[in-house]
Motif scaffolding. Sequence first.
Motif, mmCIF file in Angstrom:
data_model
loop_
_atom_site.group_PDB
_atom_site.id
_atom_site.type_symbol
_atom_site.label_atom_id
_atom_site.label_comp_id
_atom_site.label_asym_id
_atom_site.label_seq_id
_atom_site.Cartn_x
_atom_site.Cartn_y
_atom_site.Cartn_z
ATOM 1 N N MET A 138 0.816 -1.230 0.000
ATOM 2 C CA MET A 138 0.000 0.000 0.000
ATOM 3 C C MET A 138 0.840 1.266 0.000
ATOM 4 S SD MET A 138 -3.089 -0.647 2.559
ATOM 5 C CE MET A 138 -3.903 -2.212 2.495
ATOM 6 N N VAL A 139 2.073 1.164 0.520
ATOM 7 C CA VAL A 139 2.907 2.372 0.594
ATOM 8 C C VAL A 139 4.225 2.098 -0.123
ATOM 9 C CG1 VAL A 139 1.938 3.298 2.742
ATOM 10 C CG2 VAL A 139 3.782 1.646 2.864
ATOM 11 N N ASP A 140 4.851 3.174 -0.618
ATOM 12 C CA ASP A 140 6.105 3.022 -1.358
ATOM 13 C C ASP A 140 7.257 2.693 -0.420
ATOM 14 O OD1 ASP A 140 4.704 3.646 -3.612
ATOM 15 O OD2 ASP A 140 5.124 5.799 -3.471
ATOM 16 N N VAL A 141 7.198 3.256 0.785
ATOM 17 C CA VAL A 141 8.320 3.078 1.711
ATOM 18 C C VAL A 141 7.829 2.412 2.995
ATOM 19 C CG1 VAL A 141 10.166 4.255 2.964
ATOM 20 C CG2 VAL A 141 9.316 5.218 0.822
ATOM 21 N N ILE A 142 8.467 1.289 3.365
ATOM 22 C CA ILE A 142 8.174 0.659 4.663
ATOM 23 C C ILE A 142 9.501 0.168 5.236
ATOM 24 C CG2 ILE A 142 7.501 -1.553 3.592
ATOM 25 C CD1 ILE A 142 5.341 -1.739 5.859
ATOM 26 N N VAL A 143 9.869 0.673 6.402
ATOM 27 C CA VAL A 143 11.170 0.328 6.978
ATOM 28 C C VAL A 143 11.000 -0.172 8.410
ATOM 29 C CG1 VAL A 143 12.669 1.842 5.628
ATOM 30 C CG2 VAL A 143 11.478 2.759 7.598
ATOM 31 N N GLU A 144 12.025 -0.910 8.885
ATOM 32 C CA GLU A 144 11.985 -1.459 10.244
ATOM 33 C C GLU A 144 13.109 -0.880 11.080
ATOM 34 O OE1 GLU A 144 10.957 -5.714 10.956
ATOM 35 O OE2 GLU A 144 11.856 -5.961 8.977
ATOM 36 N N THR A 145 12.820 -0.657 12.365
ATOM 37 C CA THR A 145 13.873 -0.276 13.302
ATOM 38 C C THR A 145 13.474 -0.728 14.705
ATOM 39 O OG1 THR A 145 15.065 1.562 14.335
ATOM 40 C CG2 THR A 145 12.851 2.030 13.554
ATOM 41 N N GLN A 146 14.467 -0.795 15.600
ATOM 42 C CA GLN A 146 14.192 -1.184 16.991
ATOM 43 C C GLN A 146 14.452 -0.019 17.944
ATOM 44 O OE1 GLN A 146 14.653 -5.179 18.053
ATOM 45 N NE2 GLN A 146 13.422 -5.192 16.215
ATOM 46 N N TYR A 147 14.770 1.150 17.388
ATOM 47 C CA TYR A 147 15.132 2.281 18.243
ATOM 48 C C TYR A 147 14.278 3.497 17.925
ATOM 49 C CZ TYR A 147 19.154 -0.692 18.925
ATOM 50 O OH TYR A 147 19.947 -1.771 19.210
ATOM 51 N N MET A 148 13.725 4.108 18.950
ATOM 52 C CA MET A 148 12.885 5.285 18.744
ATOM 53 C C MET A 148 13.672 6.421 18.095
ATOM 54 S SD MET A 148 9.914 6.589 18.944
ATOM 55 C CE MET A 148 8.851 5.821 20.180
ATOM 56 N N SER A 149 14.908 6.650 18.549
ATOM 57 C CA SER A 149 15.701 7.774 18.010
ATOM 58 C C SER A 149 15.898 7.585 16.506
ATOM 59 C CB SER A 149 17.046 7.874 18.715
ATOM 60 O OG SER A 149 17.700 6.613 18.657
ATOM 61 N N GLU A 150 16.115 6.333 16.101
ATOM 62 C CA GLU A 150 16.320 6.043 14.676
ATOM 63 C C GLU A 150 15.007 6.214 13.904
ATOM 64 O OE1 GLU A 150 18.214 2.624 11.755
ATOM 65 O OE2 GLU A 150 17.731 2.081 13.808
ATOM 66 N N ALA A 151 13.912 5.749 14.495
ATOM 67 C CA ALA A 151 12.595 5.878 13.845
ATOM 68 C C ALA A 151 12.302 7.349 13.539
ATOM 69 C CB ALA A 151 11.505 5.293 14.743
ATOM 70 N N VAL A 152 12.591 8.216 14.501
ATOM 71 C CA VAL A 152 12.304 9.648 14.330
ATOM 72 C C VAL A 152 13.235 10.264 13.279
ATOM 73 C CG1 VAL A 152 12.362 11.895 15.503
ATOM 74 C CG2 VAL A 152 11.229 9.940 16.592
#
Length: 445
Positions: free
Chosen positions: A389-403
Amino acid sequence: MTNKRLVILGGGESGVGTALLGKAKGYDVFVSDKGKIKDKYKDVLLNNEIEFEDEQHTESKILNADIVMKSPGIPNKVALVRQIREAGIKVVSEIEFASHYTEATLVAITGSNGKTTTATLTHHLLKQELDVGLAGNIGDSFAKQILNENHENYVLEVSSFQLDDIVDFKPNIAVITNITPDHLGRYEHKFENYIASKFRVVENQTEEDYFIYDVDDEVIVEYMKTHKIQSKKLPFSLTKVVEEGAYLENNKIVITIGNNKITMSTDNLALEGKHNVKNAMAASTVAHLLKIRKQTIRESLENFQGVEHRLENVLKINKVQYINDSKATNVNATYFALESMNAPTVWIVGGVDKGNEYKELFPFVNEKVKAIICLGVDNAKIMESFSNMVDVIVETQYMSEAVKIAYKLANAGDNVLLSPACASFDLFENYEDRGRQFKDAVRNL
């Protein structure tokens, strides 16, 4: 004075509050926690000379109780709780225990979503003109407030877990905001058990009491068809006209109780989104019942600041709005969040999945979400549900990285929304910790 023995399982806010009230009422009190009791609570117990233990349960000190107050976090199926019940010892929740020591008018608010906002908003409307405390799942425990503050009125946010262990608890006004599948692990994965648990909020009510509920919620309506409720019913609706209760007409909330009718515009509501119109209806109906002036209700709805971690605007950076909705621990809460987005959105989602069904989010994701950032230990289900449904989907385990990733993906005019739809226990202490880490990360950009 009594010499009865009160044993408290769980040394958190509700446990320690109950210990203080119990001691003041002459009980022989013992607190037992299988985990570690936080230092701030240990200090209170030590200063008040209340006996306690942590990191263990000593059965001989527990099974000699006259009454046991069990913290809401402890499931009924735990072996120790079963033993206590088999020994014929009464097990109650904090709201049950504490309610016996107050003559106050009680407003109890429950629901799968919206209960914190509705309870906080109700308290905000009432406190302008009444002496009122806010307790239950929020702030200082109900028991402690009864001991120290003894308000004439209380607004209580109550969870199904707290309602599971009531006996005589009877609010003068009960509110159910909505019921959607949540916490099913505690209810043998049976939705009907969870529904029955929520409805315990009205089980001791009489025709002198009031029940305020969402009549647009099919689950609530279906349950009421087969279960008699004694109290006076005051429904609220966005789509139907109701004779008594609250409904929407030309962007105005109309509330009718008896021969008394008030109308209020929704144009200046401080909280945005349809679900918040419902929360405002429920809170205003309570305020109207308790004789708060119309002008006060209006002004309070317009200046209410909202609840931390619930669609909370954090900062605008380079014309991108960062929004903290960490309190969205189920799909239905995230549904409301996505519904209220009015710009392309980078959505941060994920955590401990409670058996989530993401289908109802598809229309909003298609329409409003430009990128998804998965923040959880196991993101397979989210990836599978939304990857096409979306062009970009990424994974992370860290909030700082997510932001940081969100910052790169968002353009001027976009939103970055943390609305996890999941519990937080895989990477965070709780949803508050998750929300605070998000806000810190945004402020550090």
